[in-house]
Design a protein around this motif. Structure first.
Motif: not given
Lengths: 780, 157
Positions: A382-387, A441-452, A752-758
């Motif tokens: 639900v969080a994924f679909e509603l962002k 958010a900062e890591l994503r800009k560097q192409g690094k994928y952290m998930g919470i 893991v799915m949070d890291a794969l969100k992008p």
């Protein structure tokens, strides 16, 4: 007045013997004239036994006997029963050794008893079996399809049972929802893999007719009852002893065929018979866990409110129904899909199905991990679909605190007590959630994928209020007993029907008694694991020992205090109503300076120097504790992972949890239970999975082939607690054995799915291996 | 678990001779004994198209004594044969089918093989990482040994 030993960290008293190699394990037992048994197991997943010829094996030097299924049947051995019966359940006959047909790789067909282990094993190769192989089905859903191979004539379409539960109107709510998510989700099969395999030694004395079974069980009394039924051995002539056990996780609850055969052989041969499971046998012949295929539909509003959950689950029960198998995907799963949320519309259907695989039963968490994984993933969908932030969706739907009255859920249960927002907020604070999101958010800009990943679970423990359990299908009353016996010098022995195999009862139960009686923990001995020495107990599983067994210890201790008061009254020459017991001393209210000690009273109980004849001597009491409700521990777990985009490898970098297991007797033991639980749960998310090929061959049949967690893969866990006492037992305890497992699987999967969100990934199934994660990342 | 087998070997002998020797139990026994990991205790022809035998086979740590049969399912002399092999020990079973196609090339014989094998029991549950490699190893050694044996016997004739 308690002296506050309850709630303090006392080092586990059992550890010195266990960590110095002085534990007493069943395999260490050596009896005079002992013989050794080996089991011939089917290498085929489904086959008709055209011929089984044991004549060569019988003639092999050192072989004492070979038994087949027919021999057992002729000897009066009954099929192994199911201890939890659902309406219209189709129970397939489960003979201890297969007759006519084998139904999974590992199904026992013959047993050899010989003068030593190696001879017994060698003789297995001399048994000539001709099979006619039959078509195989290993998938719990496909088993119900038209044209699927049929396992048992009594269960058409391989359906052992169909079960449903619901609330409100799920279909209407889904129609009216702003959005509906449809998702297939698989909770893969797991193999418990206790470090100690199973062992059984049966010792029969023809002169007295007494049969003793030494076995690696979590519940000796239950085994005695089931064995009496299967073997026809009178219960009072049957003793079950279970000493130190090297891990159970549910897999050692059940009556296994091997134990039955050992007992049968011991009676036939009038010699002790020992069977020790090998690791490769353990993977096939000891129960597996989980194995659900589910189609879920989640209805939600634009603001994140979840309005409905509709679920179809195919629960693969394996080739036969194990003792408690039907309970797990039904009452321990369906109603628990509500989680910690205010959702009013549900429809849950479950098909328990037979397949050509090892039987599936309760494994650490048992039904609740499957429920928690589904609802906690659903919240994230639900969080994924509603962002939306997953923490926000949780806040939006969470049941508000209820500490003075139970919370009636939409399906079946009333949660005993809980403050769910408190655990979530504390976990978010401990994790530094806002900062983690910034860093992500900062890591994503560097192409690094952290998930919470967050999970806010609730589970059901403390089974069970006996009458409720009986009404839903339980074959035995899940009460626990304790006999507290005080010796003349004031030393105490507690005989508990519960069984300890890692839970630390020898420490925590002693803490309860010492706390109440004002004694040192060292003055209290805990006896368990022997039906001849201890009163009835349904056993240790489902995190029930503290809320039920511990409560029995508490109540029996209170009864001892009351009985002691009768002696103290005469010793103090006072009226009984004026005598109080505080800090280990009896005294007349208001005059603590003229107190007598518990030890003095204990001595009086056996010397009768001051009491008149109408005060009965002796100081002991028994309690059979029947709780008024189940208990419902809860918690909030947060996992932080880094996913390598080049390899798909997941690294768990932080793990933060806040668990509320009610009142805690020993914080160190609870922490240990939480740690172990987390590891077992996150291993399901990342690594573990039983693999069968289409022929029903178990391909993950050893520690080399089945990915168990190892310490070097894991960070230190940041554990913490909130404490909301349970009102259903006098200790306020809820149970801590499975909490970690239930919370961690969804937390890690969500991370893991949070890291794969992008990458636009909403869901992939566990285990989240590098390959699967990498493939998911390539799709965008 | 299943594995696929495919390959080709050259036999330094004319096709007719290869074909005739191919069904000699003694040739098969010699061939199998040259495969590291296999010791044949017995291999006898029991009918026109059926052989029975016993062998010790070791796949890494999984060693066992197997009783087995080889059955010729179809043949078209001197170029094509399809046969099936089955073996069983207490905790394991193996089975498979193979097709051999012989073609004459300059007085020599090209022997192409193609088949599928399957194993079950301990072999599958503990040995699944090894089966593919070991299966191919058996087949490669076996076909080479067969080629050598056939060539040697052909020269003697």
């Amino acid at each position: 007045m308690a002296t506050q030993i309850i709630g303090s960290t006392v080092k586990r008293r059992e550890d010195p013997r266990l960590i110095t190699g002085a534990g007493k394990y069943t395999d260490n037992i050596v009896l005079p004239r002992m013989t050794f048994m080996a089991i011939l197991r089917s290498p085929h997943a489904h086959a008709r036994i055209k011929k089984i010829d044991a004549s060569r094996a019988q003639k092999h030097p050192g072989v004492l006997a070979v038994y087949t299924g027919e021999d057992l049947k002729k000897g009066g051995v009954n099929p192994i029963p199911v201890g939890f019966v659902l309406p219209d359940m189709k129970t397939a006959q489960h003979h201890p050794l297969a007759i006519d047909e084998v139904h999974y790789v590992g199904d026992g067909m013959a047993a050899v008893v010989a003068t030593d282990r190696y001879t017994a094993k060698d003789a297995l190769d001399l048994i000539d079996v001709e099979y006619e192989t039959l078509p195989v089905v290993v998938d719990g859903e496909k088993a119900t399809h038209a044209g699927a191979p049929q396992l048992h004539p009594e269960a058409p379409d391989n359906v052992a049972y169909y079960w449903k539960v619901g609330a409100g109107d799920a279909d209407k709510a889904l129609t009216e929802a702003d959005g509906v998510i449809k998702q297939r989700i698989i909770n893969q099969r797991l193999i418990p893999t206790a470090m100690e395999p199973r062992v059984a030694i049966a010792d029969y004395q023809p002169a007295t007719g007494d049969l003793t079974l030494y076995t690696t069980t979590q519940n000796p009394h239950l085994i005695r009852l089931l064995m009496a039924l299967v073997l026809g051995q009178p219960e009072h002539k049957l003793r079950v002893v279970s000493q130190d056990v090297g891990g159970g996780f549910g897999s050692k609850i059940y009556l296994y065929a091997d134990e039955v055969i050992a007992c049968f052989a011991a009676k036939q041969l009038a010699r002790p018979v020992k069977w020790t499971e090998e690791r490769t046998e353990n993977y096939k012949a000891t129960i597996h866990g989980r194995d659900h295929i589910t189609d879920a539909e989640v209805g939600y509003k634009k603001d994140g409110t979840i309005t409905a959950l509709k679920v179809k689950t195919w629960a693969n029960q394996g080739a036969y129904l194990s003792n408690f198998a039907p309970l797990i995907p039904t009452f321990f799963y369906g109603p628990m899909l509500q989680g910690v949320y205010q959702i009013s519309n549900f429809f849950v259907e479950v098909w328990g199905t037979y397949t050509n695989t090892t039987p599936v039963d309760a494994y650490r968490g048992a039904g609740r991990p499957e429920a928690a994984y589904l609802i906690e993933r659903a919240v994230d969908w639900v969080a994924f679909e509603l962002k939306m932030d997953p923490a926000e969706v949780r806040r939006k739907n969470m049941i508000p605190p209820f500490t003075s009255a139970p919370y009636q859920t939409s399906m079946v249960y009333a949660y005993d007590s809980g403050n769910y927002p408190a655990t979530l907020e504390k976990a978010l604070k401990n994790a530094g959630y806002a900062d983690l999101r910034k860093k992500q958010a900062e890591l994503r800009k560097q192409g690094k994928y952290m998930g919470i990943g967050i999970s806010t679970y609730v589970e059901i423990t403390g089974a069970a209020p006996a009458q409720v359990a009986a009404s839903i299908g339980a074959g035995v009353a899940l009460v626990e007993s304790a006999l507290v016996r005080v010796h003349p010098t004031g030393k105490v022995v507690v005989y508990t029907g519960s069984h300890a195999h890692g839970q630390g009862h020898e420490t925590t139960f002693a803490q309860i008694v010492a706390d109440q009686l004002g004694l040192s923990v060292d003055d209290v001995e805990i006896v368990h694991g022997d039906t001849e020495r201890t009163p009835w107990g349904a056993g240790t599983y489902g995190s029930r020992s503290q809320p039920v067994g511990g409560a029995a210890v508490y109540v029996a201790t209170q009864r001892v205090i009351e009985k002691g008061k009768k002696f103290a009254t005469h010793m103090l020459e006072a009226a009984e109503a004026d005598v109080v017991f505080e800090g280990g001393k009896y005294f007349v209210k208001g005059t603590p300076s003229k107190a007598i000690t518990f030890q003095e009273v204990a001595l009086e109980a056996y010397t009768a120097k001051k009491v008149p004849a109408d005060v009965e001597s002796g100081l002991e009491a028994i309690s059979f504790f029947n709780p008024s409700n189940f208990t419902f521990p809860n918690g909030a777990h947060i996992a932080v992972v880094m996913v390598d985009p080049d390899t798909g490898k997941v690294d768990l970098t932080r793990y933060i949890c806040v668990d509320d297991v009610g009142k805690v007797i020993n914080p160190m033991i609870v922490e240990g239970q939480i740690h172990g639980g987390i590891v077992q749960g996150l291993a399901q998310a990342l690594w573990e999975g039983a693999v069968y090929d289409d022929d029903g061959q178990l391909l993950s049949g050893s520690m080399m082939d089945y990915a168990l967690p190892i310490a070097s893969n894991l960070p230190s866990f940041e554990t913490s607690r909130t404490e909301t006492p349970s009102p259903v037992n006098p200790l306020g305890a809820k149970g801590a054995g499975e909490a970690g497992t239930i919370g961690s699987t969804p937390a890690v999967a969500n991370a893991v799915m949070d890291a794969l969100k992008p990458f636009g990934v909403r869901h992939i199934d566990m285990p989240l291996t590098s390959e699967k994660v990498w493939r998911a990342m390539q799709k965008k | 678990m299943a594995l696929k087998i495919q390959g080709k070997v050259m036999v330094d002998a004319p096709r007719d001779q290869v074909w005739n020797l191919l069904f000699d139990a003694d040739v098969l026994k010699h061939m199998a004994n040259k495969i590291p990991g296999i010791t044949v205790q017995r291999l006898v022809q029991v009918s026109d198209d059926k052989y029975e035998g016993a062998a010790s086979i070791g796949v890494a740590m999984i060693k066992g004594k197997y009783d087995g049969t080889i059955t010729v399912l179809e043949k078209r002399a001197p170029e094509w044969v399809r046969f099936r092999g089955d073996g069983k020990s207490g905790a394991n079973w193996t089975g498979g089918e193979m097709v051999l196609t012989l073609t004459e090339q300059d007085g020599k014989t090209s022997m192409a093989y193609e088949g599928t094998g399957n194993v079950g029991g301990t072999l599958a549950s503990v040995g699944q990482r090894l089966i593919d490699t070991v299966g191919k190893h058996f087949v490669q050694h076996g076909t080479k040994a067969l080629a050598a044996e056939l060539a040697a016997r052909s020269r003697k004739q």
